[in-house]
Motif scaffolding. Structure first.
Motif: not given
Length: 286
Positions: A158-170
């Protein structure tokens, strides 16, 4: 408060590693084949240089018993997310930094049990706690390798979803890391204060030696200046949260913050107060 730390600590490590995995794609690991020299130099520093310097520090400063074991646990741990952040701020080799962090977070499943077994046998002698190599390897796998693999898999699916949540999770991962370290220190402040004078100089020497020697060895072996600085950060910045978690395993049914964990907690204090400002200063004047 120790229950608070023991509950949050594994979760913090897992979130940090999962966040790291979300920032990777399988092709990222092709950098190992594309740039073997820089990677192999980083591997030499991580697998050989860290334990050797860690051991040397214990001898020079006369650390023994649980303290020496705690320092060797630190030396066996891979770099953390902080090394990637520093490298990015300094505009050094972020790709190399992330690859090294991810690779050695995976390989620590093997290296941590080996170093730990040596350390408790060598420094504790007849009083050494029994180290279950298989259990330690499984714990390291669950805390590091599995979350990274799951993060990589989720990004691929799910590249699109992880592009959104990735920075927040970091950001959540960094906040959890700081919170757990601060919680461990605050809830055990008297122990920290009693040991800071005894261990502070040795831990500062450890951070300094790892960073300086890591850079020097990299340059001697042919790494570029930018690569050598990146490897220096990877060598000098250890995953303190993982070290705390591993140390907590050595006292059966005991507190997470035990005698083996004191070097890891103090390391975080020393690193944040000395090495971090130095790296940030270098980043500002790049």
């Amino acid at each position: 408060m120790d229950v608070f730390v023991s509950a949050l600590l594994p979760m913090a490590v897992v979130v940090i590693m999962f966040s790291l995995g979300l920032g990777l794609i399988p092709s990222d690991f092709r950098r190992i084949a594309e740039r073997p020299r820089a990677f192999l130099i980083g591997a030499l520093n991580q697998i050989v240089l860290l334990p050797v310097i860690g051991y040397a520090i214990t001898r020079v400063f006369g650390f023994t018993g649980e303290t020496a074991v705690g320092i060797m646990i630190l030396a066996a741990c891979p770099g953390g997310a902080a090394s990637n952040i520093i490298t990015k701020l300094a505009n050094w080799d972020v790709a190399l930094s992330v690859t090294l962090t991810a690779t050695f977070s995976l390989s620590c499943v093997v290296t941590i049990p080996v170093v730990l077994d040596f350390a408790v046998t060598h420094f504790m002698g007849s009083t050494a706690p029994e180290v279950d190599i298989a259990s330690t390897a499984i714990t390291a796998f669950l805390l590091t390798a599995l979350p990274i693999v799951l993060g990589v898999g989720l990004r691929a699916a799910a590249p699109t979803a992880t592009a959104v949540i990735g920075p927040m999770l970091a950001k959540v991962a960094v906040a959890l890391f700081v919170g757990v370290i601060a919680g461990a220190i605050i809830s055990n402040w008297q122990v920290v204060a009693d040991n800071l004078t005894r261990l502070g100089l040795g831990l500062f020497a450890l951070v300094t030696a790892l960073s300086v020697i890591g850079f020097a060895v990299s340059r001697v072996l042919g790494a570029s200046d930018r690569e050598a600085k990146t490897i220096s950060v990877e060598t000098g910045v250890q995953n303190g949260a993982l070290a705390l978690a591993i140390a907590g395993l050595l006292v059966a049914n005991g507190p997470t913050f035990n005698a083996y964990a004191i070097p890891a907690a103090l390391y975080s204090v020393v690193w944040l107060g000395t090495a971090l400002p130095m790296f940030l200063l270098l980043a500002r004047h790049r």
